[in-house]
Design a protein around this motif. Structure first.
Motif, short mmCIF file in Angstrom:
data_model
loop_
_atom_site.label_atom_id
_atom_site.label_comp_id
_atom_site.label_asym_id
_atom_site.label_seq_id
_atom_site.Cartn_x
_atom_site.Cartn_y
_atom_site.Cartn_z
N PRO A 453 0.84 -1.21 0.00
CA PRO A 453 0.00 0.00 0.00
C PRO A 453 0.86 1.25 0.00
N SER A 454 0.41 2.27 -0.70
CA SER A 454 1.18 3.51 -0.80
C SER A 454 1.36 4.17 0.56
N ALA A 455 0.42 3.93 1.50
CA ALA A 455 0.55 4.53 2.83
C ALA A 455 1.73 3.98 3.61
N MET A 456 2.25 2.79 3.21
CA MET A 456 3.37 2.17 3.93
C MET A 456 4.72 2.54 3.33
N LEU A 457 4.73 3.12 2.13
CA LEU A 457 6.01 3.35 1.45
C LEU A 457 6.89 4.36 2.18
N GLY A 458 6.30 5.25 2.96
CA GLY A 458 7.10 6.25 3.66
C GLY A 458 7.62 5.79 5.01
N LEU A 459 7.37 4.53 5.42
CA LEU A 459 7.84 4.05 6.72
C LEU A 459 9.37 4.05 6.78
N SER A 460 9.90 4.46 7.92
CA SER A 460 11.35 4.41 8.14
C SER A 460 11.72 3.02 8.64
N VAL A 461 12.61 2.34 7.91
CA VAL A 461 13.02 0.97 8.24
C VAL A 461 14.54 0.86 8.15
N PRO A 462 15.12 -0.16 8.78
CA PRO A 462 16.57 -0.39 8.64
C PRO A 462 16.90 -0.80 7.20
N THR A 463 18.12 -0.54 6.78
CA THR A 463 18.54 -0.92 5.44
C THR A 463 18.65 -2.44 5.31
N LEU A 464 18.47 -2.94 4.08
CA LEU A 464 18.56 -4.37 3.77
C LEU A 464 17.67 -5.20 4.69
N LEU A 465 16.42 -4.77 4.81
CA LEU A 465 15.48 -5.48 5.67
C LEU A 465 14.85 -6.66 4.94
N LEU A 466 14.50 -6.47 3.67
CA LEU A 466 13.77 -7.50 2.93
C LEU A 466 14.67 -8.39 2.08
N GLN A 467 15.85 -7.88 1.69
CA GLN A 467 16.69 -8.62 0.73
C GLN A 467 17.07 -10.02 1.21
N PRO A 468 17.49 -10.23 2.46
CA PRO A 468 17.83 -11.60 2.89
C PRO A 468 16.63 -12.54 2.83
N ILE A 469 15.43 -12.02 3.11
CA ILE A 469 14.24 -12.89 3.10
C ILE A 469 13.91 -13.29 1.68
N VAL A 470 13.96 -12.32 0.75
CA VAL A 470 13.67 -12.63 -0.65
C VAL A 470 14.73 -13.58 -1.21
N GLU A 471 15.99 -13.39 -0.81
CA GLU A 471 17.06 -14.27 -1.28
C GLU A 471 16.85 -15.70 -0.78
N ASN A 472 16.45 -15.85 0.47
CA ASN A 472 16.18 -17.19 0.99
C ASN A 472 15.00 -17.84 0.26
N ALA A 473 13.99 -17.02 -0.09
CA ALA A 473 12.84 -17.56 -0.81
C ALA A 473 13.25 -18.13 -2.17
N ILE A 474 14.22 -17.47 -2.82
CA ILE A 474 14.67 -17.93 -4.14
C ILE A 474 15.63 -19.11 -4.01
N VAL A 475 16.66 -18.96 -3.18
CA VAL A 475 17.73 -19.96 -3.10
C VAL A 475 17.23 -21.24 -2.43
N HIS A 476 16.55 -21.13 -1.29
CA HIS A 476 16.16 -22.31 -0.52
C HIS A 476 14.74 -22.78 -0.83
N GLY A 477 13.98 -21.96 -1.58
CA GLY A 477 12.63 -22.36 -1.90
C GLY A 477 12.44 -22.66 -3.37
N ILE A 478 12.53 -21.63 -4.23
CA ILE A 478 12.21 -21.79 -5.65
C ILE A 478 13.24 -22.66 -6.36
N GLU A 479 14.55 -22.43 -6.13
CA GLU A 479 15.57 -23.17 -6.86
C GLU A 479 15.64 -24.65 -6.46
N GLN A 480 14.99 -25.02 -5.38
CA GLN A 480 14.98 -26.42 -4.95
C GLN A 480 13.77 -27.19 -5.51
N LYS A 481 12.94 -26.49 -6.30
CA LYS A 481 11.74 -27.12 -6.85
C LYS A 481 11.60 -26.72 -8.30
N ARG A 482 11.55 -27.69 -9.19
CA ARG A 482 11.56 -27.40 -10.62
C ARG A 482 10.33 -26.63 -11.07
#
Length: 584
Positions: A453-482
């Motif tokens: 939602p656009s109302a959440m885009l201005g939230l102040s968050v720590p840097t690199l908050l989502l990248q490790p989670i998305v990386e785990n979803a790809i490496v340990h989730g998607i790439e392990q299943k054809r």
């Protein structure tokens, strides 16, 4: 929140005195303005309607006279009189017609020229003498109605009646045509008579032609009215009223349409000129109200400066101290009993500050060092994956290498500029989009959707908050299943709590495996598992930043993959974070 009851009561009493008096005067003033304005509008409207009615009556008379002339037996007989042997009768008839035209034009001052045309014999006679017959001009003029004619820079109005009444387009079988002409001087005389009434300044407007006006008309205002389409669709029987603002002045605009000439008679009045005398009365009453208001304000100010102001100052200092500003001190001198309270407050604040400086600041330094350590663990993880991809694709797809290198450089430019600082969720989403674009180069079946939602885009968050989670979803989730290849990032706002979901359709975790991951992430110790380490780092950063109600939770989604939910609790009870940091 503290309420200043005594001060509020004093202001309420003053308001009960001033507000009704002010409202009563304002109502009386507006009522008087409306009465004067309504009287002015009604007077100007009646004068405008009367002038237009008189002009239309005069034009109706001209139309009747013109119709009588075209049906005159002498004029009709003249077309065939030259065919007989008695030519003298033809000349005599011509003289008779000239005399009729002259007498008619002199008897009616509106007429500037009367002309009779005989298309069958190619002759024309005017009240001012004989003119050459011009078929090319005559055949193009509309019959049986007034037309606006602008020739040689002069504006005139012409009415043509033919005999018989229905004339063919080529004027064949047309016995005679009578043409009545009135000049723009007649309309100027109408305007002069209207302006003498003192109800404004007037002019005529004819679409596609010119403006007929007196010397007093403001042409800039007139052109502004025309550009705004003020007279579009003005074919009404009664005056049209509107108010216009121009150059800081208000104008009352009235217009009425002339059905005969197809033009609009416009009259405008500058309202301030008529309503100006009321301002003197306004100033007198306003002066009395101002004196009363000043007296009330002075009394309120004395109370404000000696009680409300120092008390409010002390309250603000207490609030600053309670919100963590332990260096806050009361420095204002009031030369009254409040000085004693300020001294006692300063002593209390000094003791609190010395206690906090020994414990709290040390804990903050420890947290900052931990953030830097966690950040250093995340950055190499992403770098190694990208460099491996570049090496593997160097000979296969140079374009992919270029895209990967570009996104990688943008990623490290971002994290180096944001290192050790906070960012917005919008910047994090932009970084994730770049990261997912890089991963989609490696895995063609990868598809992602981001719904924050656009109302959440201005939230102040720590840097690199989502990248490790998305990386785990790809490496340990998607790439392990054809058959896997979907990543969805969504956000939900619930009051002061914000949730961010990261879903994939990979293998997922069930039962004991899921519980082991939860224990590793939420536990105090970390295993050597890469996935657990990255998620544990994110969880710690959330709890350190937003408190114990924030962090990561895990569940199975509808695709059968893993859902990681980030909880951000933005508001906490007063002092909760400070107490947690102090106690370690």
């Amino acid at each position: 929140m503290l309420k200043y009851k005594i001060f509020q009561k004093l202001l309420t009493m003053l308001a009960l005195l001033l507000i009704p008096a002010t409202l009563l005067f304002a109502y009386a003033n507006e009522a008087s303005k409306e009465v004067v304005k309504h009287t002015l509008e009604e007077s100007a409207s009646k004068q405008l309607e009367f002038t237009m009615r008189q002009m239309e009556q005069s034009l109706r008379q001209l139309e009747t006279q013109t119709l009588m002339l075209v049906n005159d037996s002498t004029i009709r007989a003249y077309a065939s009189s030259s065919d007989f042997s008695e030519y003298l009768n033809h000349l005599f008839m011509r003289t008779t017609i000239e005399e009729k035209l002259t007498l008619q034009s002199q008897a009616e001052p509106l007429i500037s020229e009367l002309t009779v045309h005989w298309p069958s014999i190619g002759e024309s006679i005017t009240s001012q003498g004989t003119i050459p017959y011009n078929y090319g001009v005559l055949v193009n003029k509309p019959m049986n109605r007034w037309i606006v004619d602008k020739s040689e820079g002069l504006l005139s109005f012409r009415l043509l009646f033919s005999f018989p009444a229905i004339a063919p387009p080529d004027l064949s079988n047309t016995v005679s045509i009578v043409e009545t002409t009135i000049s723009s001087d007649y309309l100027r005389s109408v305007l002069a008579g209207l302006d003498v009434s003192g109800n404004g300044t007037s002019f005529f407007y004819f679409p596609g032609a010119d403006i007929i006006r007196s010397n007093d008309v403001d042409m800039e205002l007139a052109m502004n009215l025309i550009e705004k389409g003020e007279f579009d669709g003005a074919a009404i029987a009664h005056p049209k009223l509107s108010v216009m603002q121009a150059d800081g002045e208000q104008y009352l605009i009235q217009s009425i349409f002339s059905p005969s000439l197809g033009g609009t008679l416009v009259s405008y009045i500058q309202l301030d000129e008529f309503l100006g005398p009321l301002q003197k009365v306004n100033w007198l009453v306003n002066g009395s109200l101002a004196f009363l208001a000043i007296a009330g304000i002075m009394i309120s100010y004395l109370f404000y400066s000696h009680f409300r102001k120092p008390f409010g100052y002390l309250v603000r200092k207490l609030e600053a101290l309670g919100s963590g500003d332990y260096a806050s001190r009361a420095t204002v001198k009031t030369n009254n009993e409040f000085d004693y309270l300020f001294e006692r407050f300063n002593e209390m604040a000094s003791r609190i500050q010395s206690l906090i400086e020994n414990v709290y600041e040390e804990k903050v330094r420890t947290r900052e060092a931990e953030y830097k350590h966690l950040q250093s663990q995340i950055n190499p993880h992403f770098l190694y994956n990208c460099l491996f991809y570049i090496v593997s694709m160097a000979n296969k797809s140079p374009a992919a290498v270029v895209s990967m290198a570009k996104n990688l450089s943008e990623f490290y430019r971002y994290i180096t500029s944001k290192a050790g600082s906070n960012t917005t969720l919008e910047d994090e989403i932009r970084l994730i989009e770049s990261y997912l674009e890089v991963q989609s180069l490696r895995n063609k079946r990868l598809a992602y959707e981001i719904d924050i939602p656009s109302a959440m885009l201005g939230l102040s968050v720590p840097t690199l908050l989502l990248q490790p989670i998305v990386e785990n979803a790809i490496v340990h989730g998607i790439e392990q299943k054809r058959t896997a290849g979907k990543v969805h990032i969504g956000g939900i706002a619930r009051g002061d709590q914000y949730l961010i979901h990261v879903d994939d359709d990979g293998n997922g975790l069930y039962g004991e495996q899921l519980q082991t991951l939860i224990d590793n992430v939420h536990g105090s110790s970390q295993t050597g598992d890469e996935m657990g380490c990255g998620l544990s780092n994110v969880h710690k950063r959330l709890t350190n930043r937003y408190g114990g109600h924030s962090g990561l939770t895990f569940s199975t989604n509808e695709w059968g993959g893993l859902r990681v939910t980030l909880h951000l609790q933005l508001t906490q009870k007063a002092g909760e974070t400070d107490e947690r940091l102090i106690s370690g």
